[in-house]
Design a protein around this motif. Structure first.
Motif, PDB file in Angstrom:
ATOM      1  N   LEU A  47      63.488  63.333 -21.190  1.00 27.21           N
ATOM      2  CA  LEU A  47      64.776  63.150 -21.845  1.00 27.21           C
ATOM      3  C   LEU A  47      65.712  62.388 -20.909  1.00 27.21           C
ATOM      4  CD1 LEU A  47      65.269  66.752 -23.279  1.00 27.21           C
ATOM      5  CD2 LEU A  47      64.602  64.722 -24.586  1.00 27.21           C
ATOM      6  N   ALA A  48      66.646  61.647 -21.496  1.00 30.61           N
ATOM      7  CA  ALA A  48      67.606  60.870 -20.711  1.00 30.61           C
ATOM      8  C   ALA A  48      69.021  61.367 -20.994  1.00 30.61           C
ATOM      9  CB  ALA A  48      67.495  59.388 -21.054  1.00 30.61           C
ATOM     10  N   VAL A  49      69.807  61.507 -19.921  1.00 31.48           N
ATOM     11  CA  VAL A  49      71.192  61.963 -20.015  1.00 31.48           C
ATOM     12  C   VAL A  49      72.094  60.852 -19.475  1.00 31.48           C
ATOM     13  CG1 VAL A  49      72.876  63.721 -19.342  1.00 31.48           C
ATOM     14  CG2 VAL A  49      70.455  64.347 -19.633  1.00 31.48           C
ATOM     15  N   ALA A  50      72.942  60.282 -20.317  1.00 36.11           N
ATOM     16  CA  ALA A  50      73.879  59.250 -19.883  1.00 36.11           C
ATOM     17  C   ALA A  50      75.100  59.920 -19.260  1.00 36.11           C
ATOM     18  CB  ALA A  50      74.298  58.382 -21.074  1.00 36.11           C
ATOM     19  N   THR A  51      75.515  59.444 -18.087  1.00 33.36           N
ATOM     20  CA  THR A  51      76.610  60.096 -17.359  1.00 33.36           C
ATOM     21  C   THR A  51      77.779  59.127 -17.154  1.00 33.36           C
ATOM     22  OG1 THR A  51      75.629  59.597 -15.182  1.00 33.36           O
ATOM     23  CG2 THR A  51      74.965  61.646 -16.260  1.00 33.36           C
ATOM     24  N   GLY A  52      77.983  58.649 -15.945  1.00 35.05           N
ATOM     25  CA  GLY A  52      79.073  57.735 -15.640  1.00 35.05           C
ATOM     26  C   GLY A  52      78.816  57.108 -14.291  1.00 35.05           C
ATOM     27  N   GLY A  63      73.890  65.205 -13.837  1.00 37.22           N
ATOM     28  CA  GLY A  63      72.694  65.454 -13.048  1.00 37.22           C
ATOM     29  C   GLY A  63      72.332  66.929 -13.027  1.00 37.22           C
ATOM     30  N   ALA A  64      73.351  67.793 -12.917  1.00 38.14           N
ATOM     31  CA  ALA A  64      73.091  69.235 -12.937  1.00 38.14           C
ATOM     32  C   ALA A  64      72.540  69.667 -14.291  1.00 38.14           C
ATOM     33  CB  ALA A  64      74.374  69.993 -12.622  1.00 38.14           C
ATOM     34  N   PHE A  65      73.073  69.096 -15.364  1.00 41.19           N
ATOM     35  CA  PHE A  65      72.572  69.405 -16.703  1.00 41.19           C
ATOM     36  C   PHE A  65      71.116  68.977 -16.841  1.00 41.19           C
ATOM     37  CE2 PHE A  65      72.215  67.794 -21.204  1.00 41.19           C
ATOM     38  CZ  PHE A  65      72.091  69.045 -21.809  1.00 41.19           C
ATOM     39  N   ALA A  66      70.793  67.780 -16.340  1.00 40.14           N
ATOM     40  CA  ALA A  66      69.407  67.311 -16.385  1.00 40.14           C
ATOM     41  C   ALA A  66      68.489  68.255 -15.605  1.00 40.14           C
ATOM     42  CB  ALA A  66      69.317  65.886 -15.835  1.00 40.14           C
ATOM     43  N   ASN A  67      68.948  68.737 -14.461  1.00 39.79           N
ATOM     44  CA  ASN A  67      68.142  69.670 -13.669  1.00 39.79           C
ATOM     45  C   ASN A  67      67.927  70.988 -14.402  1.00 39.79           C
ATOM     46  OD1 ASN A  67      67.851  67.889 -11.531  1.00 39.79           O
ATOM     47  ND2 ASN A  67      69.613  68.693 -10.412  1.00 39.79           N
ATOM     48  N   ILE A  68      68.955  71.456 -15.107  1.00 38.66           N
ATOM     49  CA  ILE A  68      68.820  72.695 -15.884  1.00 38.66           C
ATOM     50  C   ILE A  68      67.714  72.540 -16.927  1.00 38.66           C
ATOM     51  CG2 ILE A  68      69.955  74.124 -17.638  1.00 38.66           C
ATOM     52  CD1 ILE A  68      72.564  73.731 -16.022  1.00 38.66           C
ATOM     53  N   ILE A  69      67.680  71.390 -17.584  1.00 36.95           N
ATOM     54  CA  ILE A  69      66.630  71.133 -18.569  1.00 36.95           C
ATOM     55  C   ILE A  69      65.257  71.145 -17.902  1.00 36.95           C
ATOM     56  CG2 ILE A  69      65.670  69.425 -20.172  1.00 36.95           C
ATOM     57  CD1 ILE A  69      68.553  68.503 -20.714  1.00 36.95           C
ATOM     58  N   SER A  77      61.084  67.227 -18.833  1.00 41.30           N
ATOM     59  CA  SER A  77      61.904  66.840 -17.688  1.00 41.30           C
ATOM     60  C   SER A  77      63.018  65.930 -18.172  1.00 41.30           C
ATOM     61  CB  SER A  77      61.067  66.129 -16.619  1.00 41.30           C
ATOM     62  OG  SER A  77      60.560  64.902 -17.126  1.00 41.30           O
ATOM     63  N   ALA A  78      64.130  65.933 -17.459  1.00 44.15           N
ATOM     64  CA  ALA A  78      65.278  65.111 -17.850  1.00 44.15           C
ATOM     65  C   ALA A  78      65.794  64.364 -16.634  1.00 44.15           C
ATOM     66  CB  ALA A  78      66.377  65.986 -18.440  1.00 44.15           C
ATOM     67  N   ASN A  79      66.287  63.161 -16.871  1.00 43.95           N
ATOM     68  CA  ASN A  79      66.858  62.325 -15.815  1.00 43.95           C
ATOM     69  C   ASN A  79      68.278  61.938 -16.175  1.00 43.95           C
ATOM     70  OD1 ASN A  79      64.443  62.102 -14.180  1.00 43.95           O
ATOM     71  ND2 ASN A  79      63.636  60.733 -15.766  1.00 43.95           N
ATOM     72  N   ALA A  80      69.182  61.997 -15.188  1.00 49.59           N
ATOM     73  CA  ALA A  80      70.550  61.529 -15.367  1.00 49.59           C
ATOM     74  C   ALA A  80      70.617  60.044 -15.043  1.00 49.59           C
ATOM     75  CB  ALA A  80      71.496  62.314 -14.472  1.00 49.59           C
ATOM     76  N   GLU A  81      71.295  59.286 -15.912  1.00 52.70           N
ATOM     77  CA  GLU A  81      71.411  57.847 -15.724  1.00 52.70           C
ATOM     78  C   GLU A  81      72.870  57.476 -15.510  1.00 52.70           C
ATOM     79  OE1 GLU A  81      69.650  55.870 -19.042  1.00 52.70           O
ATOM     80  OE2 GLU A  81      67.667  56.774 -18.733  1.00 52.70           O
ATOM     81  N   SER A  82      73.164  56.716 -14.453  1.00 50.38           N
ATOM     82  CA  SER A  82      74.515  56.236 -14.192  1.00 50.38           C
ATOM     83  C   SER A  82      74.861  55.129 -15.199  1.00 50.38           C
ATOM     84  CB  SER A  82      74.622  55.687 -12.777  1.00 50.38           C
ATOM     85  OG  SER A  82      75.907  55.166 -12.528  1.00 50.38           O
TER      86      SER A  82
END
Length: 334
Positions: A47-52, A63-69, A77-82
């Protein structure tokens, strides 16, 4: 403004129809969920998480939300994207390029309804809400020697109102309007946070609108070298503003937030929130929502604003229909 309220009411009614349409043939999400059985075997593995931006609040919290997932949802697994934050994020989420996004609640409202900076685009009907997170406060900043003590004192002044097409610019326009002021009554400068701070230092602007979690680094830095005044938005005007634009909320900027700020300052805020693609599996979103609220300490460890996230405030200022998976979790715990 009343027309805006009518649009809001119509959008809420139309949303039930759009859910059915999206379910029948909306955009393909960033990760294919397979069939509609809802089995965990059919969930996407990534999964992908768009951040800032990497220096802002969205990136560490996302990033913390992605780690929780990744740590709590088996096989996923989830990755945070800038990213460029809210405006870019609603486009990415609606187009299915990411699965979750950190956004301001006013920006998600504008995107879903195709208004403000999205008025030349089709409505973004693939957006759903997961949770409100923390307030992003509208701060009106002036140098203390400017004589600006109220919003009315902005009349005739050069004011930084935010970058063109930004959420800050929409906030500035709406707040001025609530005070009976238009851009014809000021000299607006369309500047980013950093540009506005430089303008205040140089005397090129007399005041600036900033929408961000407090304390805001740009204002903190300015206050260390120049005296600053945070201009209040008084409760009676705030109430009228919230009636016309329901995504705002009353907040207080506590005394001591900035150097030499001796008193609490009333203001308003929009909410930072997590949005989710409408097509993501209901059972998966339920499990992710549950994991989020059972691991809030991870958010608090990632950034001070993470400590503001609570189950009690999860629906405050929510500007989108809640995803069915998240709604099921809230129904269970409330």
């Amino acid at each position: 403004m009343k027309k805006f309220k009518s649009i809001f009411a119509l959008a809420c009614s139309a949303l039930l129809i759009s859910v059915a349409v999206v379910g029948c043939g909306g955009n393909t999400p960033a990760t294919d969920n397979g069939d509609d059985s809802g089995s965990s075997a059919d969930w996407p593995s990534r999964l992908a998480v768009a951040t800032g931006g990497t220096t802002g609040v969205y990136f560490p919290l996302g990033g913390a939300f992605a780690n929780i997932i990744s740590e709590n949802i088996e096989g996923v697994s989830a990755n945070a994207e800038s990213t460029g934050a809210s405006v870019e994020n609603v486009n990415l989420l609606n187009n299915g390029d990411v699965d979750f996004a950190m956004v301001q609640n006013d920006i998600s409202y504008y995107g879903f309804n195709g208004v403000e900076m999205f008025d030349d685009q089709a409505a973004m009907t693939n957006l759903r809400g997961l949770a409100s997170l923390y307030p992003e406060t509208i701060q009106i900043v002036a140098k203390s020697d400017s004589g600006i003590m109220s919003v009315q004192d902005l009349v005739g002044k050069r004011v930084a109102v935010g970058a063109p097409g930004s959420g800050t610019e929409a906030n500035a326009r709406q707040i001025l309007e609530a005070h009976g002021i238009s851009y014809d009554d000021i000299t607006p400068d369309y500047l980013s946070f950093g540009e506005a701070a430089d303008g205040l230092k140089d005397g090129n602007v007399q005041a600036a609108f900033v929408t961000a979690g407090t304390p805001t680094a740009a204002i903190t830095d300015l206050a260390t070298t120049h005296g600053v005044t945070i201009v209040p938005i008084l409760p009676d005007v705030a109430s009228a503003l919230i009636e016309d634009y329901p995504y705002y909320a009353n907040v207080v900027i506590p005394a001591g937030t900035y150097k030499d700020q001796a008193e609490d300052i009333p203001s308003v805020a929009v909410m930072a929130m997590l949005a989710v693609n409408a097509d993501l599996d209901e059972d998966l979103v339920y499990e992710i929502t549950k994991a989020l609220f059972e691991n809030l300490d991870s958010l608090a460890s990632a950034h001070a604003r993470g400590a503001d996230v609570t189950l009690e405030g999860a629906l405050e200022g929510m500007s989108l229909e809640i995803h069915p998976g998240a709604q099921r979790y809230y129904d269970e715990v409330n």
